[in-house]
Design a protein around this motif. Structure first.
Motif: not given
Length: 519
Positions: A211-224, A234-237, A240-243, A256-258
């Motif tokens: 699944s693709v989640v759009p971001l408002p800008n590339d700076d958000m990648k660092g915050r994620i 924390a998100i992956e744990t 159970g999904i890989d970012l 992720g397969f689930d």
């Protein structure tokens, strides 16, 4: 005075005694006289009776003797008459036996003569048979000399010609029967399937394992990612999904397969992006909210599916499992939409064939229920589905129809067969499922290779996305009747060597070309 009275009494007694004695004496004398006279008379009577008896007995004896003589004479006469009759019958029987013996002797003589004649005829026939065998042998030698074939070669040639004629007639008969059966079967099947498909309108959603989640800008990648990657961990744990955060501009990929977990991660991440506060505590809060939201959506989707199909009285847990299929795909086809479509198709076909519509719809809706848990349990979706339906007390008819839709179990009802047909229809319809280009091309090449390696095939072409193969037969190696057997042979090879949804049409073409050059 008294003495006188006593004397008088004594006198009277004496007188009475004297009188009694005298009376007795007189009675004795009279009795003796009368008795002697009576005895004499009785003796005389007895002698008279004896004489009469003797006379009568003599008379009776004479009469009996006479009657006995007459009876003996009569019996003797009858016996003599019977003896005469028996002697006459014996004489007749002897005469008949003599006649029969004479007839038998004559017949024996005739049979002996016939046997002699028969033996002579058999001898003559044996001589003629030997002559005929010799003549036939000479004729066969002459025929072999003229034709240039031996007897065995001639037999083989004759059998070959007969075989060709029989194959020709059999092919004509097969073509005629197949044409009639196909015409009637195709007409009825087209009416039922076309009507069912036209009345069933279901959309299909193609999804993948990402699944693709759009971001408002590339700076958000660092915050994620967070400091030292704590946020992304924390998100992956929690989900159970890989970012996957790469060079893709303004986008984060969830892998992720689930599908349910991937949806929870997608909603949680979108909420975090909108909120702007991204840290482990907030991430946990948003994941919890997203999980509740997804569970509500799952329940609503399950209820909506049952309402759309018209199936009620399902266990609440089964409704939730149906809703989970919204996020499950099979070859790019949304499983919940596919299940709804199978239920509609099976119900419509059951109605056309006067079967149990409710049973067909119920089994069609639940036929892929095992796919809702196949990421969490071991086993095929059919085995998981059987376990789930037994757990929630579904009927044996529904369980068997679900279990038999891929041929893993023997169908026990006509509705079970309809489920398998509806499942194949929904899956095989062009555009319903997605194949990778490599798999698609490989399947087409395999299909053409199967046809090209069959003797008598000049060239083959897989068309209509592999649902039809057109084969050009070599006209110099087979006639129009033999291409029927060629088509059957290729179809059997395809069935045994290939796995494919739906059916593949084998179309064999033979043509005769006349070529001439103008000089």
């Amino acid at each position: 005075m008294r003495r006188c009275i006593e004397i008088d009494i004594v006198i009277k007694i004496v007188i009475a005694l004297v009188a009694l004695t005298f009376g007795l004496l007189i009675g004795y004398i009279l009795r003796k006289t009368i008795g002697e006279k009576a005895i004499g008379s009785a003796e005389q009577k007895a002698r008279n009776l004896i004489l009469d008896a003797e006379n009568r007995s003599e008379t009776i004896k004479k009469e009996i003797t006479i009657e006995a003589k007459e009876e003996a004479h009569k019996v003797r006469s009858e016996v003599e008459r019977e003896v005469r009759e028996r002697r006459a019958e014996i004489s007749k029987s002897e005469r008949r036996l003599i006649q029969k013996e004479e007839m038998i002797d004559r017949k024996i003589d005739n049979l002996e003569k016939r046997e002699e004649n028969q033996a002579k005829k058999e001898h003559k026939l044996e001589e003629k048979e030997r002559e005929l065998d010799g003549f036939i042998a000479k004729q066969i030698e002459e025929l072999e000399r003229i034709s240039g074939y031996t007897v065995e070669e001639a037999k083989q040639l004759l059998l070959s010609n007969i075989e060709k004629e029989i194959r020709y007639e059999a092919s004509l008969l097969i073509k005629d029967i197949e044409a009639k059966a196909k015409e009637e079967g195709d007409k009825k099947a087209k009416e039922i399937i076309t009507g069912a498909i036209q009345r069933c309108a279901a959309d299909h959603v193609s999804e993948s394992t990402v699944s693709v989640v759009p971001l408002p800008n590339d700076d958000m990648k660092g915050r994620i990612i967070g400091r030292e990657g704590r946020n992304i961990r924390a998100i992956e744990t929690l989900t159970g999904i890989d970012l996957i955060i790469d060079d893709t501009p303004e986008a984060v990929i969830l892998s992720g397969f689930d599908p349910v977990r991937r949806e929870i991660a997608r909603i949680a991440l979108e909420k975090l992006i909108v909120d702007g506060r991204i840290h482990p505590a907030r991430i946990e809060e948003m994941v919890d909210k997203a999980e509740k939201e997804v569970n509500n959506i799952i329940k609503e989707e399950g209820e909506q599916a049952t309402f759309e199909v018209g199936i009620h009285n399902l266990h609440p847990e089964i409704i939730k499992l149906l809703g989970r299929l919204k996020y499950r795909t099979s070859y790019g086809q949304n499983v919940l939409k596919h299940s709804i479509e199978v239920a509609h198709l099976a119900g419509l076909m059951a109605g056309e064939l006067s079967m149990d519509v409710k049973l067909a719809k119920r089994a069609g809706l639940l036929h892929d229920i095992g796919k809702s848990m196949d990421h969490e349990k071991e086993g095929t979706h059919v085995e998981i589905g059987i376990e789930l339906l037994k757990k929630y007390k579904e009927s044996e008819a529904v369980i068997n129809a679900m279990a038999a839709h891929h041929g893993d179990y023997e169908p026990k009802s006509f509705e079970a067969v309809l489920i398998a047909a509806a499942d194949a229809l929904s899956a095989a319809r062009p555009g319903a499922r997605r194949e990778t280009l490599e798999t698609y091309i490989k399947r087409l090449q395999t299909l053409e290779d199967i046809a090209n390696t069959t003797p008598g095939v000049e060239k083959s072409f897989a068309i209509q996305a592999g649902r039809e193969i057109r084969i050009l037969a070599k006209p110099e190696q087979m006639n129009d009747e033999e291409i029927v057997f060629l088509a059957r042979e290729i179809s059997k090879k395809i069935e045994s060597e290939l796995e494919y949804p739906g059916q593949i049409k084998v179309n064999v073409i033979r043509e005769t070309r006349a070529i001439e050059y103008a000089k």
